[in-house]
Design a protein around this motif. Structure first.
Motif, mmCIF file in Angstrom:
data_model
loop_
_atom_site.group_PDB
_atom_site.id
_atom_site.type_symbol
_atom_site.label_atom_id
_atom_site.label_comp_id
_atom_site.label_asym_id
_atom_site.label_seq_id
_atom_site.Cartn_x
_atom_site.Cartn_y
_atom_site.Cartn_z
ATOM 1 N N THR A 220 -9.167 1.705 5.086
ATOM 2 C CA THR A 220 -7.930 2.219 4.470
ATOM 3 C C THR A 220 -6.950 1.011 4.337
ATOM 4 O O THR A 220 -6.334 0.885 3.340
ATOM 5 C CB THR A 220 -7.285 3.555 4.965
ATOM 6 N N ASP A 301 -15.883 4.846 0.936
ATOM 7 C CA ASP A 301 -14.464 5.714 0.723
ATOM 8 C C ASP A 301 -14.688 5.864 -0.978
ATOM 9 O O ASP A 301 -14.748 4.813 -1.624
ATOM 10 C CB ASP A 301 -13.388 5.193 0.804
ATOM 11 N N ASP A 578 -4.926 9.620 -4.031
ATOM 12 C CA ASP A 578 -4.988 8.989 -2.845
ATOM 13 C C ASP A 578 -4.313 9.965 -1.778
ATOM 14 O O ASP A 578 -3.495 10.569 -2.099
ATOM 15 C CB ASP A 578 -3.760 7.887 -3.116
#
Length: 886
Positions: A220, A301, A578
């Motif tokens: 991230t 991800d 997000d």
């Protein structure tokens, strides 16, 4: 010769035992003698068995403590010689454990703080040799001085940076090193190294990022620090494969590692120039291969995988597997083996990254018609998320042997992936840029309002007017379209909620219905669930609660505040953005209830999530959405719907009877299981409404509201401070520059001045006595910040400096986590005004030993000081370095 060596061994042992008591000249002689002996394996064994490694570690410790004295007497070669001995032992796998047992690695990490670059490089070479061992790597990771390694990568000469990056590459797969990279905000430092064309350094950096990206938190961070455009930017460069014909006598030289060819003379012969070009080509291919590996890890991800595909990752990767020009793949049979292996490895890693992107369902549209059928079959035969490169060899071999005609077809498909091409088509004043997805009721496109407009992107849903669910008869079709237009207009005008999509417009063109809405950057819940299945993962209960709370908030707004039934609440119509921000979309089937007693009778929605009353053609109300809510949460818990059958009649029977496998309380808390069971009650009269469901999740709702309230207070406080600051600046300016009007023209007579001529202009005059010099309030803050940056970029000190280290930690803390300009201004203001407020410089318990090189710590976790003390440290260092005399 052996007899002479055997005679000298006792003498050397005696010298070693009395090393610290001898003169500097004698010590140099001992080191040189040992260096010559340890070139041979048998003498290395004798040296280790006689516990010479422990003596060597003792000498290294003495060398670090006596560094200043040795430098003053021009005897730094003693330390260099000791490091040479250590490196020769470390390069032998059999003796690495002995060096680790003697804790020589701790002394080597201390050497990284020595300002002599040659000593620093020697210590790095030793650490690289030690880190190549599997067992020793884990020990090094526990004591690794990540902060200093990052500092070397950021500020030192190219070779030192490359060696430090090599150390980090070897250790970045260990958890301790990953934690320290997070602690010291190392991701921006690593990403900054992709400027320029230092491919040897970038190869180490990219492989470090590939290993760090295996950790979700660091994955991230790479995204939030701007890693995607930086990595893709390297792929966007024109990396054309230019084959260089190398003379036979140089082919063997070209196989040597790049690190052994660091220094190439500026005056090269033609053959040497060819060799240098070949080595540069090999380094470039290795760097791109490592970036492909990093992109592969980022695709774990789902959000990043989607963003990579949208940023042309497929288009950029395929160019390193198949040339986009349509030419035949380069023939590497005449090239050195090292170049052949580098190109082959690049193809494998690029293809693996493409296959990982393909694993996400939404990204698969990018691969349609990209490969010929036979190659596409080989490509998809590799299962999802498989790291083993050997699985991709068959597909690469097939690509390398395709015909020229097939290659031209592939190249044409590659060109179609280029986002620089013209829009797909234009409709209703919108430029259609990309297809986002398609389903049973139509397709969704990414659009831009107009060719000249700079407005943000929007999403447009396209539905054919001849779709069966709109009705087959003309009158029925027209009525359905009219109802949809009416409901969408109602939604556009009245629905305003963070968990509800915002509609912009609805229109009909070319016998198709278009619904314009905000573009939600994210994945549908269905895509996320399918991806979890492919990766054999499950949702954490904390994440399920986060989704459930947002669904409750959205449905409560629809049912209670707006009296709207969604009627098609399915995973495809729930988007996760997000940080799992949820948005309910697709209100094309929504109906507005004009009274709480009225019910709807039309049969719509997706069968898997339809409530029993819809299946039985009975009237239904907003509790139909509650049934769908239960089905969605059940799906999150188990990754399969509660009611499933390939036979529609059997599926309908299960729904009507409410037959599903219950969720075990051992897997999830009783509260969550109770909510699901309540939502899936067959009798709609007994099924709770959204307010009752909210009461069942009251504790979670309160916790969420508390979190949101805290965040809101912080934002409001920041906004209030900004308003007050602007107001004070405005008042200050008004006081400093008063207006002095001429007496002959008073302000109240300006508009009605009879003596003023028509068309004449008035001017304002300011009295010089009233003018005051103004200063930019931000300039002193910039000056203070410049001092900190100046200190951080100074050459390393000759001796360890505690103040320099503390200021370095403070400077890193300032720019960590993107805290914003307000935070930066506040910190600089406190420094300027000598605030006595305490400040805590955070460190790590595992990092304590490294800090104690400078001063002992009372606590493991923090060093406490004040802004006033930091200010005095800054000024003392500036005076010492003659900053004010420049």
């Amino acid at each position: 010769m052996n007899s002479k060596h055997n005679m000298l061994i006792p003498v050397l042992r005696k010298f070693v035992d009395n090393f610290l008591e001898e003169s500097l000249e004698t010590r140099v002689s001992v080191i040189l003698s040992l260096s010559n002996f340890l070139k041979e394996t048998k003498f290395q064994k004798i040296f280790v068995e006689s516990e010479g490694v422990f003596k060597l570690t003792e000498f290294l410790d003495w060398g670090f403590d006596s560094y200043s004295l040795l430098v003053e007497n021009q005897n730094r070669q003693i330390i260099n010689g000791l490091l040479t001995l250590c490196q020769r032992l470390a390069s032998n796998e059999s003796y690495r454990s002995s060096l680790i047992a003697a804790k020589s690695h701790e002394k080597l990490f201390k050497m990284l703080y020595v300002p002599d670059v040659d000593i620093l490089k020697g210590a790095l070479y030793c650490l690289i040799s030690l880190a190549e061992g599997t067992a020793s790597k884990l020990v090094l990771a526990e004591t690794c001085h990540v902060n200093q390694v990052l500092h070397i990568i950021e500020h030192y000469d190219p070779l030192s940076r490359k060696l430090a990056a090599s150390v980090l590459r070897l250790l970045s797969g260990c958890q301790n090193v990953q934690d320290l990279v997070i602690l010291f905000n190392g991701i921006p430092v690593l990403l900054s190294q992709f400027e320029g064309e230092n491919y040897r350094l970038q190869w180490h950096i990219a492989w470090s990022l590939a290993q760090l990206a295996m950790e979700p938190k660091l994955r991230t961070q790479i995204y939030r620090k701007g890693g995607l455009p930086i990595l893709l930017g390297v792929l966007r460069l024109d990396h054309s494969i230019k084959m260089i014909k190398i003379p036979e006598k140089l082919k063997k030289e070209a196989v040597t590692p790049v690190s052994k060819n660091e220094h190439i003379c500026s005056t090269l012969t033609s053959s040497e120039e060819q060799l240098a070009s070949l080595l540069a080509l090999k380094a470039e291919m290795l760097c791109i291969s490592a970036i492909c590996a990093t992109l592969t890890e980022l695709t774990y991800d789902d959000q990043l995988s989607c963003k990579l595909a949208q940023e042309e990752a497929v288009y950029l990767l395929i160019q390193h597997v198949v040339p986009p020009s349509g030419d035949i793949l380069p023939d590497l049979t005449d090239e050195p083996q090292a170049v052949q292996e580098a190109f082959s490895n690049l193809q494998l890693l690029a293809l693996r990254a493409m296959r990982f992107l393909f694993s996400l369902e939404r990204n698969r549209r990018w691969f349609h018609r990209l490969f010929p059928p036979a190659i596409f079959e080989t490509f998809i035969s590799v299962n999802h998320y498989k790291r083993d490169l050997s699985l991709y060899r068959c597909c690469v071999d097939r690509l390398n042997n395709i015909t020229a005609e097939e290659l031209k077809t592939v190249s044409l498909a590659v060109d179609n992936l280029n986002k620089q091409r013209c829009p797909l088509f234009k409709v209703g004043g919108y430029l259609v840029l990309d297809l986002l997805g398609s389903g049973a009721f139509g397709s969704v496109f990414k659009v831009q309002p107009s060719e000249e407009s700079t407005a943000s992107y929007l999403a447009v849903k396209e539905v054919s007017l001849h779709h069966p669910w709109l009705g087959r008869a003309l009158t029925e079709n027209s009525a359905s379209v009219g109802e949809i237009v009416s409901e969408v207009n109602i939604a556009r005008e009245q629905l305003r909620h963070p968990n509800i999509v915002q509609y912009q417009k609805v229109f009909i063109e070319n016998e198709k219905l278009y619904i314009v809405m905000d573009l939600i950057e994210g994945l549908s819940l269905n895509e996320v669930i399918n991806s979890m299945k492919e990766k054999e993962e499950t949702f954490l209960e904390e994440r399920i609660w986060k989704v459930l709370i947002q669904l409750i908030q959205g449905l409560h707004y629809l049912h209670v505040d707006k009296h709207v039934i969604h009627r098609d609440l399915t995973p495809n119509n729930i988007l996760l953005g997000d940080r799992d921000r949820l948005t309910i979309t697709d209100f094309g089937l929504a109906r507005r209830k004009f009274s709480r007693e009225s019910n709807v009778t039309s049969v719509v929605g997706t069968m898997l999530y339809c409530c029993p009353e819809i299946v039985q053609h009975k009237p239904y109300g907003e509790r139909a959405d509650i049934w769908s809510l239960g089905c969605v949460i059940y799906l999150l818990c188990t990754l399969h719907p509660p009611f499933w059958s390939q036979n529609l009649l059997a599926l309908a029977s299960k729904i009507v009877k409410g037959q599903y496998d219950p969720i075990s309380s051992s897997q999830f808390c009783d509260k969550l299981v109770n909510i699901i069971e309540s939502c899936l009650i067959v009798d709609s009269d007994r099924r709770p409404d959204i307010s009752t469901v909210a009461s069942l999740a009251a504790s979670q709702l309160v916790a969420t509201i508390d979190t949101l309230s805290t965040e809101q207070r912080i934002l409001e406080r920041k906004l209030q401070l900004e308003k007050e600051k602007r107001k004070s600046l405005k008042d200050k300016v008004k006081k400093q520059v008063p207006l002095n009007f001429p007496q002959s023209h008073p302000t109240d007579s300006f508009p009605l001045n009879k003596h003023a001529k028509a068309g004449s202009s008035f001017s304002l005059s300011l009295s010089p006595r009233k003018l005051q010099e103004t200063k930019d309030p931000v300039l002193p803050l910039f000056q203070q910040l410049h001092k900190l940056i100046y200190i951080s970029q100074l050459p390393p000190p000759e001796t360890p400096c505690h103040h320099r280290w503390m200021l370095q930690v403070y400077t890193r803390m300032l720019f960590a986590n993107n805290l914003g300009t307000l935070y930066l201004k506040t910190e600089m203001s406190k420094l300027m005004h000598l605030s006595k407020e305490n400040i805590q410089l955070k460190t790590c318990p595992k990092y304590k030993e490294q800090i104690e090189l400078f001063s002992p710590l009372e606590e493991d976790s923090v060093i406490t000081t004040t802004y006033e003390e930091l200010h005095h440290m800054i000024e003392a260092l500036l005076l010492e370095t003659e900053y004010y005399q420049c």
